[in-house]
Design an enzyme around this catalytic site. Sequence first.
Site, PDB file in Angstrom:
ATOM      1  N   PHE A 106      13.464 -47.366   3.625  1.00  0.00           N
ATOM      2  CA  PHE A 106      13.950 -48.288   4.650  1.00  0.00           C
ATOM      3  C   PHE A 106      12.893 -48.630   5.690  1.00  0.00           C
ATOM      4  O   PHE A 106      13.038 -49.604   6.424  1.00  0.00           O
ATOM      5  CB  PHE A 106      15.206 -47.716   5.324  1.00  0.00           C
ATOM      6  CG  PHE A 106      14.902 -46.700   6.394  1.00  0.00           C
ATOM      7  CD1 PHE A 106      14.713 -45.374   6.079  1.00  0.00           C
ATOM      8  CD2 PHE A 106      14.796 -47.092   7.721  1.00  0.00           C
ATOM      9  CE1 PHE A 106      14.427 -44.448   7.064  1.00  0.00           C
ATOM     10  CE2 PHE A 106      14.518 -46.168   8.716  1.00  0.00           C
ATOM     11  CZ  PHE A 106      14.323 -44.841   8.385  1.00  0.00           C
ATOM     12  N   LYS A 107      11.822 -47.848   5.741  1.00  0.00           N
ATOM     13  CA  LYS A 107      10.807 -48.099   6.762  1.00  0.00           C
ATOM     14  C   LYS A 107      10.049 -49.414   6.554  1.00  0.00           C
ATOM     15  O   LYS A 107       9.311 -49.841   7.446  1.00  0.00           O
ATOM     16  CB  LYS A 107       9.836 -46.934   6.814  1.00  0.00           C
ATOM     17  CG  LYS A 107      10.500 -45.654   7.296  1.00  0.00           C
ATOM     18  CD  LYS A 107       9.516 -44.498   7.362  1.00  0.00           C
ATOM     19  CE  LYS A 107      10.156 -43.285   7.990  1.00  0.00           C
ATOM     20  NZ  LYS A 107      11.071 -42.598   7.048  1.00  0.00           N
ATOM     21  N   ASP A 108      10.224 -50.062   5.410  1.00  0.00           N
ATOM     22  CA  ASP A 108       9.543 -51.338   5.163  1.00  0.00           C
ATOM     23  C   ASP A 108       9.841 -52.380   6.237  1.00  0.00           C
ATOM     24  O   ASP A 108       8.957 -53.131   6.638  1.00  0.00           O
ATOM     25  CB  ASP A 108       9.977 -51.914   3.803  1.00  0.00           C
ATOM     26  CG  ASP A 108       9.255 -51.237   2.639  1.00  0.00           C
ATOM     27  OD1 ASP A 108       8.108 -50.781   2.824  1.00  0.00           O
ATOM     28  OD2 ASP A 108       9.851 -51.167   1.539  1.00  0.00           O
TER      29      ASP A 108
END
Length: 427
Positions: A106-108
């Site tokens: 999810f850090k994208d």
Amino acid sequence: MNYYSLHHKSPKTTFKNAVVEGLAKDRGIYFPENITPLPKDFIANISNYSNHEIAFEAIKQFVGDEIPEDKLKDIISNTLTFDFPVVKVDDNIGTLELFHGPTMAFKDVGAKFMAQCLEYFNHGNEEEVTVLVATSGDTGGAVANGFLGTKGVNVVILYPSGKVSDIQEKQLTTLGQNITALEVDGVFDDCQEMVKTAFLDEDIKRTLTSANSINVARWLPQMFYFFFAYKQLHKEHKDIVFSVPSGNFGNICAGIMAQKLGLPVKHFVASTNVNDTVPNFLKDGVYTPKPSKATISNAMDVGNPSNFIRIRELFNNDLKNLKKGFSSYSFSDSETRETMQKIYEKSGYIADPHGAVGYLGLKKYGLQENEFGVFLETAHPVKFLDVVEETLPVKVEIPEQIKKVINNKKVALKASSYEDLKAYLMS
Ligand SMILES: *Cc1c(COP(=O)(O)O)cnc(C)c1O
């Protein structure tokens, strides 16, 4: 929009400065001075808006006039290039899949959004900015990919040799261009320590900033996820309970920000592995950070979550108030594996260890008749391939994004002490 330091010793500053500096001079993290709820009819009619429109509405007040609206819209459309589906795994439980981005964690979203803000704020400057970041795995890949080719920005990623998975290592060592990987002979805490030392070292004349979730431009875009889930679920007319697998507590804190903006959320559950500093705090009211312990959900191996101070601020630093809207539970690795098996047997769904911890949080919370639980799937199972294939009778298919990097050649500089990092930064 102005931001203040949660240590209250530095002056207020702009969004731009908060992004460029990362941390305030008094070492406190930044917090927005105002949070204005969105119009009620925007929330009521959320299905009429595209994800890009929702994201723009959610974040524009926090950027203010420091980035022109058109530019901010471009930044959002370059960031949100994939879907965020809610997949049902039970009658009253769904998972919000946040892993369809380029590095499958999810850090994208935060990394890509921050990279573009920094590029915008630094344009026209002679001097380049250096982003220095320590990673235990997922952050490195997302930052490398998000910042690749960003003008005026160099990125140095420190990772512990032999402690990240093969896929994670490929994601952060094969891109080249403005991304440099430093393979550190040590553990994650050593990498983190080297980064902290560099920030305090006055010999280093480069402008340094960090790219972890203390940075407001990486933290705030995570609000979007909660709006996207609500958009898909509000027709069910049930109260939504989110369970967020938490390490540094940036993601869940962004969810609480979304709630402050008016998003109807009944309750938040912060689910952790045995790194239980926050669950203990809720139990006995004493906040005792401790060294992190290694687990199979290693992106959450954090003993002193940096964003928890923001959560306390959101509940006016009042424990009683906090407990009304927020719970936190801790789970062991064996419970996590059992749950991965249970979910798979029941629904055929392959949860990664972080998602399974999220699912456990909903079970422990105990959903009522009129409630619908959503646990966030923060990474694709392929990112934790060994654990998943050991635990479940499955062979995980390798997605395109991963195939693209897996055969590329690793390029990393070696570092065994702070002096090696310093020499690199002075060169
Ligand atoms: C970073 C990460 C987390 C923890 O997120 P926080 O915002 O630090 O709480 C959970 N799961 C995965 C897969 C991650 O990469």
